[in-house]
Design a protein around this motif. Structure first.
Motif, PDB file in Angstrom:
ATOM      1  N   LEU A 187     -15.813 -23.382   6.458  1.00  0.00           N
ATOM      2  CA  LEU A 187     -14.379 -23.097   6.481  1.00  0.00           C
ATOM      3  C   LEU A 187     -13.829 -22.997   5.067  1.00  0.00           C
ATOM      4  N   ALA A 188     -14.284 -23.871   4.202  1.00  0.00           N
ATOM      5  CA  ALA A 188     -13.784 -23.807   2.833  1.00  0.00           C
ATOM      6  C   ALA A 188     -14.161 -22.477   2.200  1.00  0.00           C
ATOM      7  N   VAL A 189     -15.392 -22.052   2.434  1.00  0.00           N
ATOM      8  CA  VAL A 189     -15.831 -20.771   1.874  1.00  0.00           C
ATOM      9  C   VAL A 189     -15.006 -19.629   2.461  1.00  0.00           C
ATOM     10  N   LEU A 190     -14.748 -19.721   3.757  1.00  0.00           N
ATOM     11  CA  LEU A 190     -13.962 -18.663   4.403  1.00  0.00           C
ATOM     12  C   LEU A 190     -12.568 -18.576   3.801  1.00  0.00           C
ATOM     13  N   VAL A 191     -11.950 -19.727   3.637  1.00  0.00           N
ATOM     14  CA  VAL A 191     -10.596 -19.735   3.078  1.00  0.00           C
ATOM     15  C   VAL A 191     -10.600 -19.178   1.657  1.00  0.00           C
ATOM     16  N   LEU A 192     -11.605 -19.572   0.916  1.00  0.00           N
ATOM     17  CA  LEU A 192     -11.671 -19.109  -0.467  1.00  0.00           C
ATOM     18  C   LEU A 192     -11.829 -17.596  -0.527  1.00  0.00           C
ATOM     19  N   LEU A 193     -12.746 -17.082   0.280  1.00  0.00           N
ATOM     20  CA  LEU A 193     -12.966 -15.628   0.297  1.00  0.00           C
ATOM     21  C   LEU A 193     -11.700 -14.902   0.710  1.00  0.00           C
ATOM     22  N   PHE A 194     -11.065 -15.478   1.696  1.00  0.00           N
ATOM     23  CA  PHE A 194      -9.849 -14.859   2.223  1.00  0.00           C
ATOM     24  C   PHE A 194      -8.771 -14.775   1.146  1.00  0.00           C
ATOM     25  N   VAL A 195      -8.552 -15.903   0.491  1.00  0.00           N
ATOM     26  CA  VAL A 195      -7.489 -15.927  -0.513  1.00  0.00           C
ATOM     27  C   VAL A 195      -7.849 -15.020  -1.682  1.00  0.00           C
ATOM     28  N   VAL A 196      -9.120 -15.040  -2.043  1.00  0.00           N
ATOM     29  CA  VAL A 196      -9.542 -14.190  -3.167  1.00  0.00           C
ATOM     30  C   VAL A 196      -9.357 -12.722  -2.829  1.00  0.00           C
ATOM     31  N   SER A 197      -9.665 -12.355  -1.572  1.00  0.00           N
ATOM     32  CA  SER A 197      -9.516 -10.939  -1.236  1.00  0.00           C
ATOM     33  C   SER A 197      -8.039 -10.534  -1.229  1.00  0.00           C
ATOM     34  N   TYR A 198      -7.178 -11.444  -0.770  1.00  0.00           N
ATOM     35  CA  TYR A 198      -5.746 -11.139  -0.815  1.00  0.00           C
ATOM     36  C   TYR A 198      -5.277 -10.968  -2.260  1.00  0.00           C
ATOM     37  N   TRP A 199      -5.752 -11.851  -3.130  1.00  0.00           N
ATOM     38  CA  TRP A 199      -5.368 -11.738  -4.536  1.00  0.00           C
ATOM     39  C   TRP A 199      -5.856 -10.428  -5.146  1.00  0.00           C
ATOM     40  N   LEU A 200      -7.062 -10.050  -4.771  1.00  0.00           N
ATOM     41  CA  LEU A 200      -7.594  -8.798  -5.314  1.00  0.00           C
ATOM     42  C   LEU A 200      -6.703  -7.634  -4.931  1.00  0.00           C
ATOM     43  N   PHE A 201      -6.391  -7.596  -3.648  1.00  0.00           N
ATOM     44  CA  PHE A 201      -5.543  -6.508  -3.158  1.00  0.00           C
ATOM     45  C   PHE A 201      -4.188  -6.523  -3.871  1.00  0.00           C
ATOM     46  N   TYR A 202      -3.640  -7.730  -3.964  1.00  0.00           N
ATOM     47  CA  TYR A 202      -2.326  -7.857  -4.606  1.00  0.00           C
ATOM     48  C   TYR A 202      -2.392  -7.404  -6.043  1.00  0.00           C
ATOM     49  N   GLY A 203      -3.434  -7.859  -6.725  1.00  0.00           N
ATOM     50  CA  GLY A 203      -3.558  -7.535  -8.144  1.00  0.00           C
ATOM     51  C   GLY A 203      -3.669  -6.033  -8.359  1.00  0.00           C
ATOM     52  N   VAL A 204      -4.510  -5.392  -7.535  1.00  0.00           N
ATOM     53  CA  VAL A 204      -4.753  -3.973  -7.778  1.00  0.00           C
ATOM     54  C   VAL A 204      -3.579  -3.127  -7.305  1.00  0.00           C
ATOM     55  N   ARG A 205      -3.124  -3.348  -6.083  1.00  0.00           N
ATOM     56  CA  ARG A 205      -2.154  -2.430  -5.510  1.00  0.00           C
ATOM     57  C   ARG A 205      -0.726  -2.761  -5.881  1.00  0.00           C
ATOM     58  N   ILE A 206      -0.443  -4.028  -6.165  1.00  0.00           N
ATOM     59  CA  ILE A 206       0.968  -4.359  -6.382  1.00  0.00           C
ATOM     60  C   ILE A 206       1.244  -4.638  -7.853  1.00  0.00           C
ATOM     61  N   LEU A 207       0.440  -5.504  -8.455  1.00  0.00           N
ATOM     62  CA  LEU A 207       0.728  -5.832  -9.837  1.00  0.00           C
ATOM     63  C   LEU A 207       0.497  -4.648 -10.755  1.00  0.00           C
ATOM     64  N   ASP A 208      -0.639  -3.986 -10.553  1.00  0.00           N
ATOM     65  CA  ASP A 208      -0.955  -2.875 -11.452  1.00  0.00           C
ATOM     66  C   ASP A 208       0.040  -1.733 -11.294  1.00  0.00           C
ATOM     67  N   SER A 209       0.358  -1.422 -10.058  1.00  0.00           N
ATOM     68  CA  SER A 209       1.244  -0.271  -9.875  1.00  0.00           C
ATOM     69  C   SER A 209       2.714  -0.673  -9.876  1.00  0.00           C
ATOM     70  N   GLN A 210       2.977  -1.965  -9.951  1.00  0.00           N
ATOM     71  CA  GLN A 210       4.354  -2.479 -10.002  1.00  0.00           C
ATOM     72  C   GLN A 210       5.220  -1.885  -8.894  1.00  0.00           C
ATOM     73  N   ASP A 211       4.811  -2.209  -7.707  1.00  0.00           N
ATOM     74  CA  ASP A 211       5.485  -1.695  -6.512  1.00  0.00           C
ATOM     75  C   ASP A 211       6.927  -2.194  -6.436  1.00  0.00           C
ATOM     76  N   GLU A 212       7.888  -1.276  -6.059  1.00  0.00           N
ATOM     77  CA  GLU A 212       9.281  -1.716  -6.031  1.00  0.00           C
ATOM     78  C   GLU A 212       9.699  -2.207  -4.661  1.00  0.00           C
ATOM     79  N   ASN A 213       8.914  -1.917  -3.655  1.00  0.00           N
ATOM     80  CA  ASN A 213       9.332  -2.272  -2.304  1.00  0.00           C
ATOM     81  C   ASN A 213       9.145  -3.760  -2.095  1.00  0.00           C
ATOM     82  N   TYR A 214      10.207  -4.515  -2.343  1.00  0.00           N
ATOM     83  CA  TYR A 214      10.073  -5.961  -2.281  1.00  0.00           C
ATOM     84  C   TYR A 214       9.851  -6.439  -0.863  1.00  0.00           C
TER      85      TYR A 214
END
Lengths: 537, 86
Positions: A187-214
């Motif tokens: 479970l710990a590994v699952l949670v970690l993978l999950f959170v890391v994948s969300y961060w990856l997505f956030y980092g690439v699609r939102i932070l890099d492109s600076q999305d305005e749709n709050y």
């Protein structure tokens, strides 16, 4: 999130087992620690008189200690001086310290890991919400009503998640298991993978492109919290619910006296099943009393000691003989010797079983006589005490005693009878004088009858009832052929070994039950009187 | 009024073949052994046994004070029966 390592606070006991891989040392330690436990108190408390394990008869106590260890010590335990004992104590304490540092490291490591994971999990949604405001505030669309509604939802879901995680994971650890708890690690590994994948997505699609749709970002954070709640649901099902349905019936036998109990367990790994069994052991099994086995040990010793084989005809054929004839002769000689021994042993057994029968009858009589004397003495002692009512207390403050003093006052009249009874039933080392007086004070305070006071001495209770000395075996070793993180299967056998004895556990699967139904119309119950039977011929 | 006693001979071809009638009664109930049912097309019917007949004697054994169970047992022992029936 997981703290599956050792007990806190009992490093005194934990050190004893750390040397589990050093077997020779361990067996030596075992014998030494037995002596130490009864004498270490003597060596440590110099000023006050030591707590006597027996009712005031230290000479007998010394002899009992010798008796218990007589058959087992390999090294001669002479009357060692106080000096040598305390040196051994020091060595043991330093070993404990080293080992406990190792244990603490492991525990703190897992605790640190859990805390980091928890912080990561809780701070991620908040970070997702706050970062756009920090990094590109001017480009951000303002948050409308729907979006602000989602804030409330995030807040409450995080609160629920916090409470749920606290309830499920932040409980004091029950035990230290030998291997990692597989489900928790997964479970710990699952949670970690999950959170890391969300961060990856956030980092690439939102932070890099600076999305305005709050609003989209807020919805993304909400979906993260929802998914975390679902993972928590999965954790509940895997960790708590799955093993509730009973699947196996385990039979637990104690190796010294054969006490058997049966328990129903669900689908657990072997180490978790062992933990559940041990928790039941402390509540259900009567305390292990090695003194009760001394009779059978002495009988066994007599059997072995009585027979000796003398070869009258010649020397033993030690060298390998030439030819089949000599071989047969040599084998025949050995066979006949062993046959003679077995025959002699069989004849001998006839007399010893007579002795056993009469000895047991005599013992039974003696126990009953002592018990009768004890019951009378205790009943008489209890009549000397009377509970004072409130009004009387004000009137005569002279002779008023609190429960402890009252117990001390009536104890001497029953002490002798109780001591004799405990000696006859070989329980005298289980109860110290202090504990008996405490129990008496407790019974007096709670208005118990003499019979209620005596019950705990007439029958041996579960191990937890006795003082801490008898919890010596809190360090257990799990011996199993299958891996301890594998699940219980039908026919799996494992051992739980502690210093004095071991528990043998066998598993059987509860069979699949096929039930069918049969409908009976309540009106179909009709009867006739049977006056004459009719038989067709 | 006493009824005439008839003789009925029945020969069984196979030892497990039934005779085709049912009996009731017995000394434990205080009555004799009576025929209560005759199966149609059976040996008993062909020989003229009817419901209500009382069995008086089977193969020289008088059925005066026999219990129900004993009466049934007699049937098993014989291959051919001679009944006297009222």
């Amino acid at each position: 999130m997981d703290t599956e390592s050792t007990y806190s606070g009992y490093s005194y006991y934990s050190g004893r087992s750390r040397g589990s891989h050093r077997h020779g040392e361990r067996s030596r330690d075992r014998h030494k620690t037995r002596n130490k436990d009864s004498r270490s108190e003597k060596s440590v408390t110099i000023n006050t008189p030591p707590a006597e394990p027996l009712l005031g008869d230290s000479a007998v106590r010394g002899e009992q200690v010798q008796d218990d260890n007589w058959g087992e010590t390999t090294t001669a335990v002479t009357g060692t001086s106080e000096h040598s004992l305390s040196q051994e104590d020091i060595v043991r304490i330093t070993k404990d310290l080293e080992d406990s540092v190792g244990l603490d490291c492991r525990r703190y490591f897992t605790l640190a890991l859990a805390v980091i994971l928890g912080l990561l999990v809780f701070l991620t949604p908040l970070a997702f919400l706050v970062l756009p405001h920090l990094l590109w505030p001017e480009k951000l669309q303002s948050c409308g009503t729907a979006c602000e509604g989602l804030f409330i939802s995030v807040a409450f879901k995080l609160l629920i998640l916090l409470l749920a995680v606290w309830a499920l994971f932040f409980r004091p650890p029950r035990a230290g298991l030998p291997r990692v708890f597989v489900f928790r690690a997964l479970l710990a590994v699952l949670v970690l993978l999950f959170v890391v994948s969300y961060w990856l997505f956030y980092g690439v699609r939102i932070l890099d492109s600076q999305d305005e749709n709050y609003q989209g970002i807020v919805q993304y954070a909400v979906s993260l919290v929802d998914a975390l709640l679902f993972i928590h649901y999965l954790a509940i099902v895997l960790l708590e619910l799955r093993q509730l349905q009973p699947c196996f019936s385990v039979c637990v036998t104690r190796s010294t006296d054969g006490e058997i109990r049966h328990y129903n367990l669900g689908q657990l790994s072997i180490q978790r099943a062992a933990l559940a069994i041990l928790e039941h052991y402390y509540c259900d099994f009567p305390v292990n009393n090695p003194a009760l086995l001394s009779a059978s040990k002495s009988r066994a010793a007599k059997h072995l000691a009585g027979l000796k084989v003398y070869n009258v005809d010649g020397e033993f054929p030690a060298a390998p003989a030439e030819g089949p004839g000599n071989n047969a002769a040599a084998a025949g000689l050995v066979h006949s010797q062993s046959r003679a021994m077995i025959a002699a042993a069989a004849r001998r057994r006839d007399t010893s079983h007579n002795e056993l029968y009469y000895e047991e009858a005599e013992h039974e009589r003696r126990v009953r006589k002592r018990k009768a004397r004890l019951v009378v003495a205790v009943e008489e002692a209890f009549t000397h005490i009377k509970r004072m009512q409130e009004e009387e207390q004000k009137k005569a403050p002279g002779d008023v005693m609190d429960p402890r003093e009252a117990a001390q006052a009536i104890f001497p009249s029953m002490a002798r009878a109780l001591q004799k009874y405990l000696r006859t039933t070989k329980q005298q080392h289980c109860h110290s004088m202090e504990s008996i007086q405490q129990h008496l004070a407790f019974c007096i305070t709670n208005n118990m009858t003499p019979k209620a006071f005596l019950e705990s001495y007439l029958t041996p209770g579960p191990t937890l009832q006795y003082s801490r000395d008898h919890w010596r075996a809190r360090q257990w070793t799990l011996i199993s052929e299958a891996s301890v993180t594998s699940g219980l299967k039908d026919g799996s056998i494992f051992l739980l070994k502690c210093v004095d004895f071991s528990l043998v556990v066998t598993t059987k699967k509860i069979p699949y039950i096929q039930m069918s139904e049969e409908y009976i119309d309540p009106k179909s119950h009709k009867f006739v009187l049977r006056l004459q039977s009719e038989t067709s011929v | 009024m006493s009824y005439p006693i008839r003789q009925v001979t029945m020969k069984r071809h196979k030892s497990n073949e039934g005779l085709g009638f049912s009996i009731r009664g017995g000394s434990e109930h205080g009555v004799g052994i009576y025929v209560s049912l005759v199966e149609p097309g059976s040996l008993a019917e062909k020989q003229g046994l009817r419901i209500g007949d009382q069995i008086m004697k089977v193969n020289d054994k008088v059925f005066d004070k026999v219990t129900h169970a004993e009466a049934v047992k007699v049937r098993d022992l014989v291959r051919s029966l001679v009944l006297s029936a009222l």
